[in-house]
Design a protein around this motif. Structure first.
Motif, PDB file in Angstrom:
ATOM      1  N   GLY A 193       0.934  -1.181  -0.020  1.00 23.12           N
ATOM      2  CA  GLY A 193       0.155   0.050   0.048  1.00 23.12           C
ATOM      3  C   GLY A 193       0.996   1.359  -0.219  1.00 23.12           C
ATOM      4  O   GLY A 193       2.041   1.319  -0.198  1.00 23.12           O
ATOM      5  N   VAL A 194       0.252   2.294   0.287  1.00 25.01           N
ATOM      6  CA  VAL A 194       0.858   3.729   0.586  1.00 25.01           C
ATOM      7  C   VAL A 194       0.410   4.032   1.781  1.00 25.01           C
ATOM      8  O   VAL A 194      -0.847   3.787   2.212  1.00 25.01           O
ATOM      9  CB  VAL A 194       0.482   4.489  -0.694  1.00 25.01           C
ATOM     10  CG1 VAL A 194       1.316   4.196  -1.992  1.00 25.01           C
ATOM     11  CG2 VAL A 194      -0.854   4.827  -1.096  1.00 25.01           C
ATOM     12  N   SER A 195       1.273   4.990   2.507  1.00 26.06           N
ATOM     13  CA  SER A 195       0.792   5.246   3.945  1.00 26.06           C
ATOM     14  C   SER A 195      -0.210   6.398   3.924  1.00 26.06           C
ATOM     15  O   SER A 195      -1.087   6.185   5.007  1.00 26.06           O
ATOM     16  CB  SER A 195       2.235   5.852   4.403  1.00 26.06           C
ATOM     17  OG  SER A 195       2.472   7.159   3.816  1.00 26.06           O
ATOM     18  N   CYS A 206      -6.463   5.682   2.067  1.00 25.08           N
ATOM     19  CA  CYS A 206      -7.831   5.256   3.134  1.00 25.08           C
ATOM     20  C   CYS A 206      -8.251   3.763   2.854  1.00 25.08           C
ATOM     21  O   CYS A 206      -8.525   3.071   3.698  1.00 25.08           O
ATOM     22  CB  CYS A 206      -8.776   6.147   3.048  1.00 25.08           C
ATOM     23  SG  CYS A 206      -9.782   6.231   1.337  1.00 25.08           S
ATOM     24  N   MET A 207      -8.098   3.208   1.661  1.00 24.41           N
ATOM     25  CA  MET A 207      -8.599   1.821   1.287  1.00 24.41           C
ATOM     26  C   MET A 207      -7.390   0.669   2.003  1.00 24.41           C
ATOM     27  O   MET A 207      -8.024  -0.228   2.424  1.00 24.41           O
ATOM     28  CB  MET A 207      -8.871   1.535   0.005  1.00 24.41           C
ATOM     29  CG  MET A 207      -9.938   2.572  -0.671  1.00 24.41           C
ATOM     30  SD  MET A 207     -11.422   2.558   0.536  1.00 24.41           S
ATOM     31  CE  MET A 207     -12.247   1.055  -0.046  1.00 24.41           C
ATOM     32  N   CYS A 208      -6.390   1.255   1.982  1.00 29.26           N
ATOM     33  CA  CYS A 208      -5.239   0.470   2.635  1.00 29.26           C
ATOM     34  C   CYS A 208      -5.545   0.249   3.868  1.00 29.26           C
ATOM     35  O   CYS A 208      -5.352  -0.622   4.825  1.00 29.26           O
ATOM     36  CB  CYS A 208      -3.824   0.955   2.470  1.00 29.26           C
ATOM     37  SG  CYS A 208      -3.357   1.146   0.599  1.00 29.26           S
ATOM     38  N   HIS A 209      -5.946   1.656   4.680  1.00 32.71           N
ATOM     39  CA  HIS A 209      -6.075   1.498   6.057  1.00 32.71           C
ATOM     40  C   HIS A 209      -7.263   0.718   6.433  1.00 32.71           C
ATOM     41  O   HIS A 209      -7.637   0.038   7.572  1.00 32.71           O
ATOM     42  CB  HIS A 209      -6.452   3.078   6.538  1.00 32.71           C
ATOM     43  CG  HIS A 209      -6.726   3.202   7.850  1.00 32.71           C
ATOM     44  ND1 HIS A 209      -5.853   3.107   8.968  1.00 32.71           N
ATOM     45  CD2 HIS A 209      -8.077   3.402   8.471  1.00 32.71           C
ATOM     46  CE1 HIS A 209      -6.662   3.338  10.103  1.00 32.71           C
ATOM     47  NE2 HIS A 209      -7.879   3.597   9.819  1.00 32.71           N
ATOM     48  N   PRO A 259      -2.505  -0.132  -8.171  1.00 32.34           N
ATOM     49  CA  PRO A 259      -2.749  -1.366  -7.453  1.00 32.34           C
ATOM     50  C   PRO A 259      -2.836  -1.513  -6.255  1.00 32.34           C
ATOM     51  O   PRO A 259      -2.841  -2.729  -5.699  1.00 32.34           O
ATOM     52  CB  PRO A 259      -1.413  -1.911  -8.170  1.00 32.34           C
ATOM     53  CG  PRO A 259      -0.214  -0.883  -8.082  1.00 32.34           C
ATOM     54  CD  PRO A 259      -1.152   0.299  -8.217  1.00 32.34           C
ATOM     55  N   VAL A 260      -2.896  -0.552  -5.310  1.00 33.00           N
ATOM     56  CA  VAL A 260      -3.027  -0.530  -3.962  1.00 33.00           C
ATOM     57  C   VAL A 260      -4.276  -0.483  -3.395  1.00 33.00           C
ATOM     58  O   VAL A 260      -5.102   0.447  -4.091  1.00 33.00           O
ATOM     59  CB  VAL A 260      -1.932   0.199  -3.284  1.00 33.00           C
ATOM     60  CG1 VAL A 260      -0.611  -0.106  -3.549  1.00 33.00           C
ATOM     61  CG2 VAL A 260      -2.235   1.730  -3.722  1.00 33.00           C
ATOM     62  N   PRO A 261      -4.611  -1.069  -2.195  1.00 34.47           N
ATOM     63  CA  PRO A 261      -3.814  -2.024  -1.591  1.00 34.47           C
ATOM     64  C   PRO A 261      -3.982  -3.376  -2.500  1.00 34.47           C
ATOM     65  O   PRO A 261      -4.917  -3.663  -2.974  1.00 34.47           O
ATOM     66  CB  PRO A 261      -4.547  -2.135  -0.204  1.00 34.47           C
ATOM     67  CG  PRO A 261      -6.156  -2.054  -0.389  1.00 34.47           C
ATOM     68  CD  PRO A 261      -6.132  -0.806  -1.445  1.00 34.47           C
ATOM     69  N   GLY A 298      -6.260  -9.799  -3.879  1.00 33.23           N
ATOM     70  CA  GLY A 298      -6.701  -8.764  -4.718  1.00 33.23           C
ATOM     71  C   GLY A 298      -6.682  -7.498  -3.829  1.00 33.23           C
ATOM     72  O   GLY A 298      -6.044  -7.305  -2.823  1.00 33.23           O
ATOM     73  N   THR A 299      -7.348  -6.356  -4.371  1.00 39.12           N
ATOM     74  CA  THR A 299      -7.601  -5.196  -3.477  1.00 39.12           C
ATOM     75  C   THR A 299      -8.624  -5.233  -2.551  1.00 39.12           C
ATOM     76  O   THR A 299      -9.423  -6.335  -2.255  1.00 39.12           O
ATOM     77  CB  THR A 299      -7.918  -4.259  -4.643  1.00 39.12           C
ATOM     78  OG1 THR A 299      -9.033  -4.646  -5.386  1.00 39.12           O
ATOM     79  CG2 THR A 299      -6.792  -4.191  -5.785  1.00 39.12           C
ATOM     80  N   THR A 300      -9.147  -4.119  -1.927  1.00 33.51           N
ATOM     81  CA  THR A 300     -10.056  -3.922  -1.155  1.00 33.51           C
ATOM     82  C   THR A 300     -11.464  -4.652  -1.498  1.00 33.51           C
ATOM     83  O   THR A 300     -12.062  -5.361  -0.701  1.00 33.51           O
ATOM     84  CB  THR A 300     -10.418  -2.510  -0.815  1.00 33.51           C
ATOM     85  OG1 THR A 300      -9.042  -1.970  -0.445  1.00 33.51           O
ATOM     86  CG2 THR A 300     -11.342  -2.330   0.489  1.00 33.51           C
TER      87      THR A 300
END
Length: 104
Positions: A18-20, A23-26, A66-68, A78-80
């Protein structure tokens, strides 16, 4: 670079690219934390090779950004969207157990 992604993705039972400030990674990290899953994150914005990894992930995931990108047991889930679909369909917990990421 795909080899690097595969190596990083197999370091733990659950790996999140992800990236810091995503919001979807969170959301994905919070879901796994609340489930009691131990996960590892690779923050691409903090990695000196992050842009290369991101391009490789875009090819693997099939979308940009492509994150998360979530890997369970070294395999791309996959992703969220895909993670939540598995969770709501009752398929995420068995997948986590099979990977050794969840004991209950």
């Amino acid at each position: 670079m795909a080899d690097r992604v595969a190596k990083l993705a197999s370091q733990r039972a659950v790996v999140i690219f992800g990236v810091s400030n995503c919001c979807m990674c969170h959301v994905v990290k919070t879901l796994f934390t609340e489930m009691g899953v131990s996960w590892m994150a690779h923050e691409l914005d903090k990695d000196p090779h992050g842009k290369d990894v991101e391009r490789a992930l875009a090819g693997i995931v099939g979308r940009s950004p492509p994150v998360p990108a979530v890997f369970i047991g070294g395999r791309l889930v996959g992703t969220t969207d895909q993670v939540m679909t598995l969770h709501l369909g009752g398929q995420l917990v068995p997948l986590l157990r099979q990977a050794g990421a969840l004991w209950l």
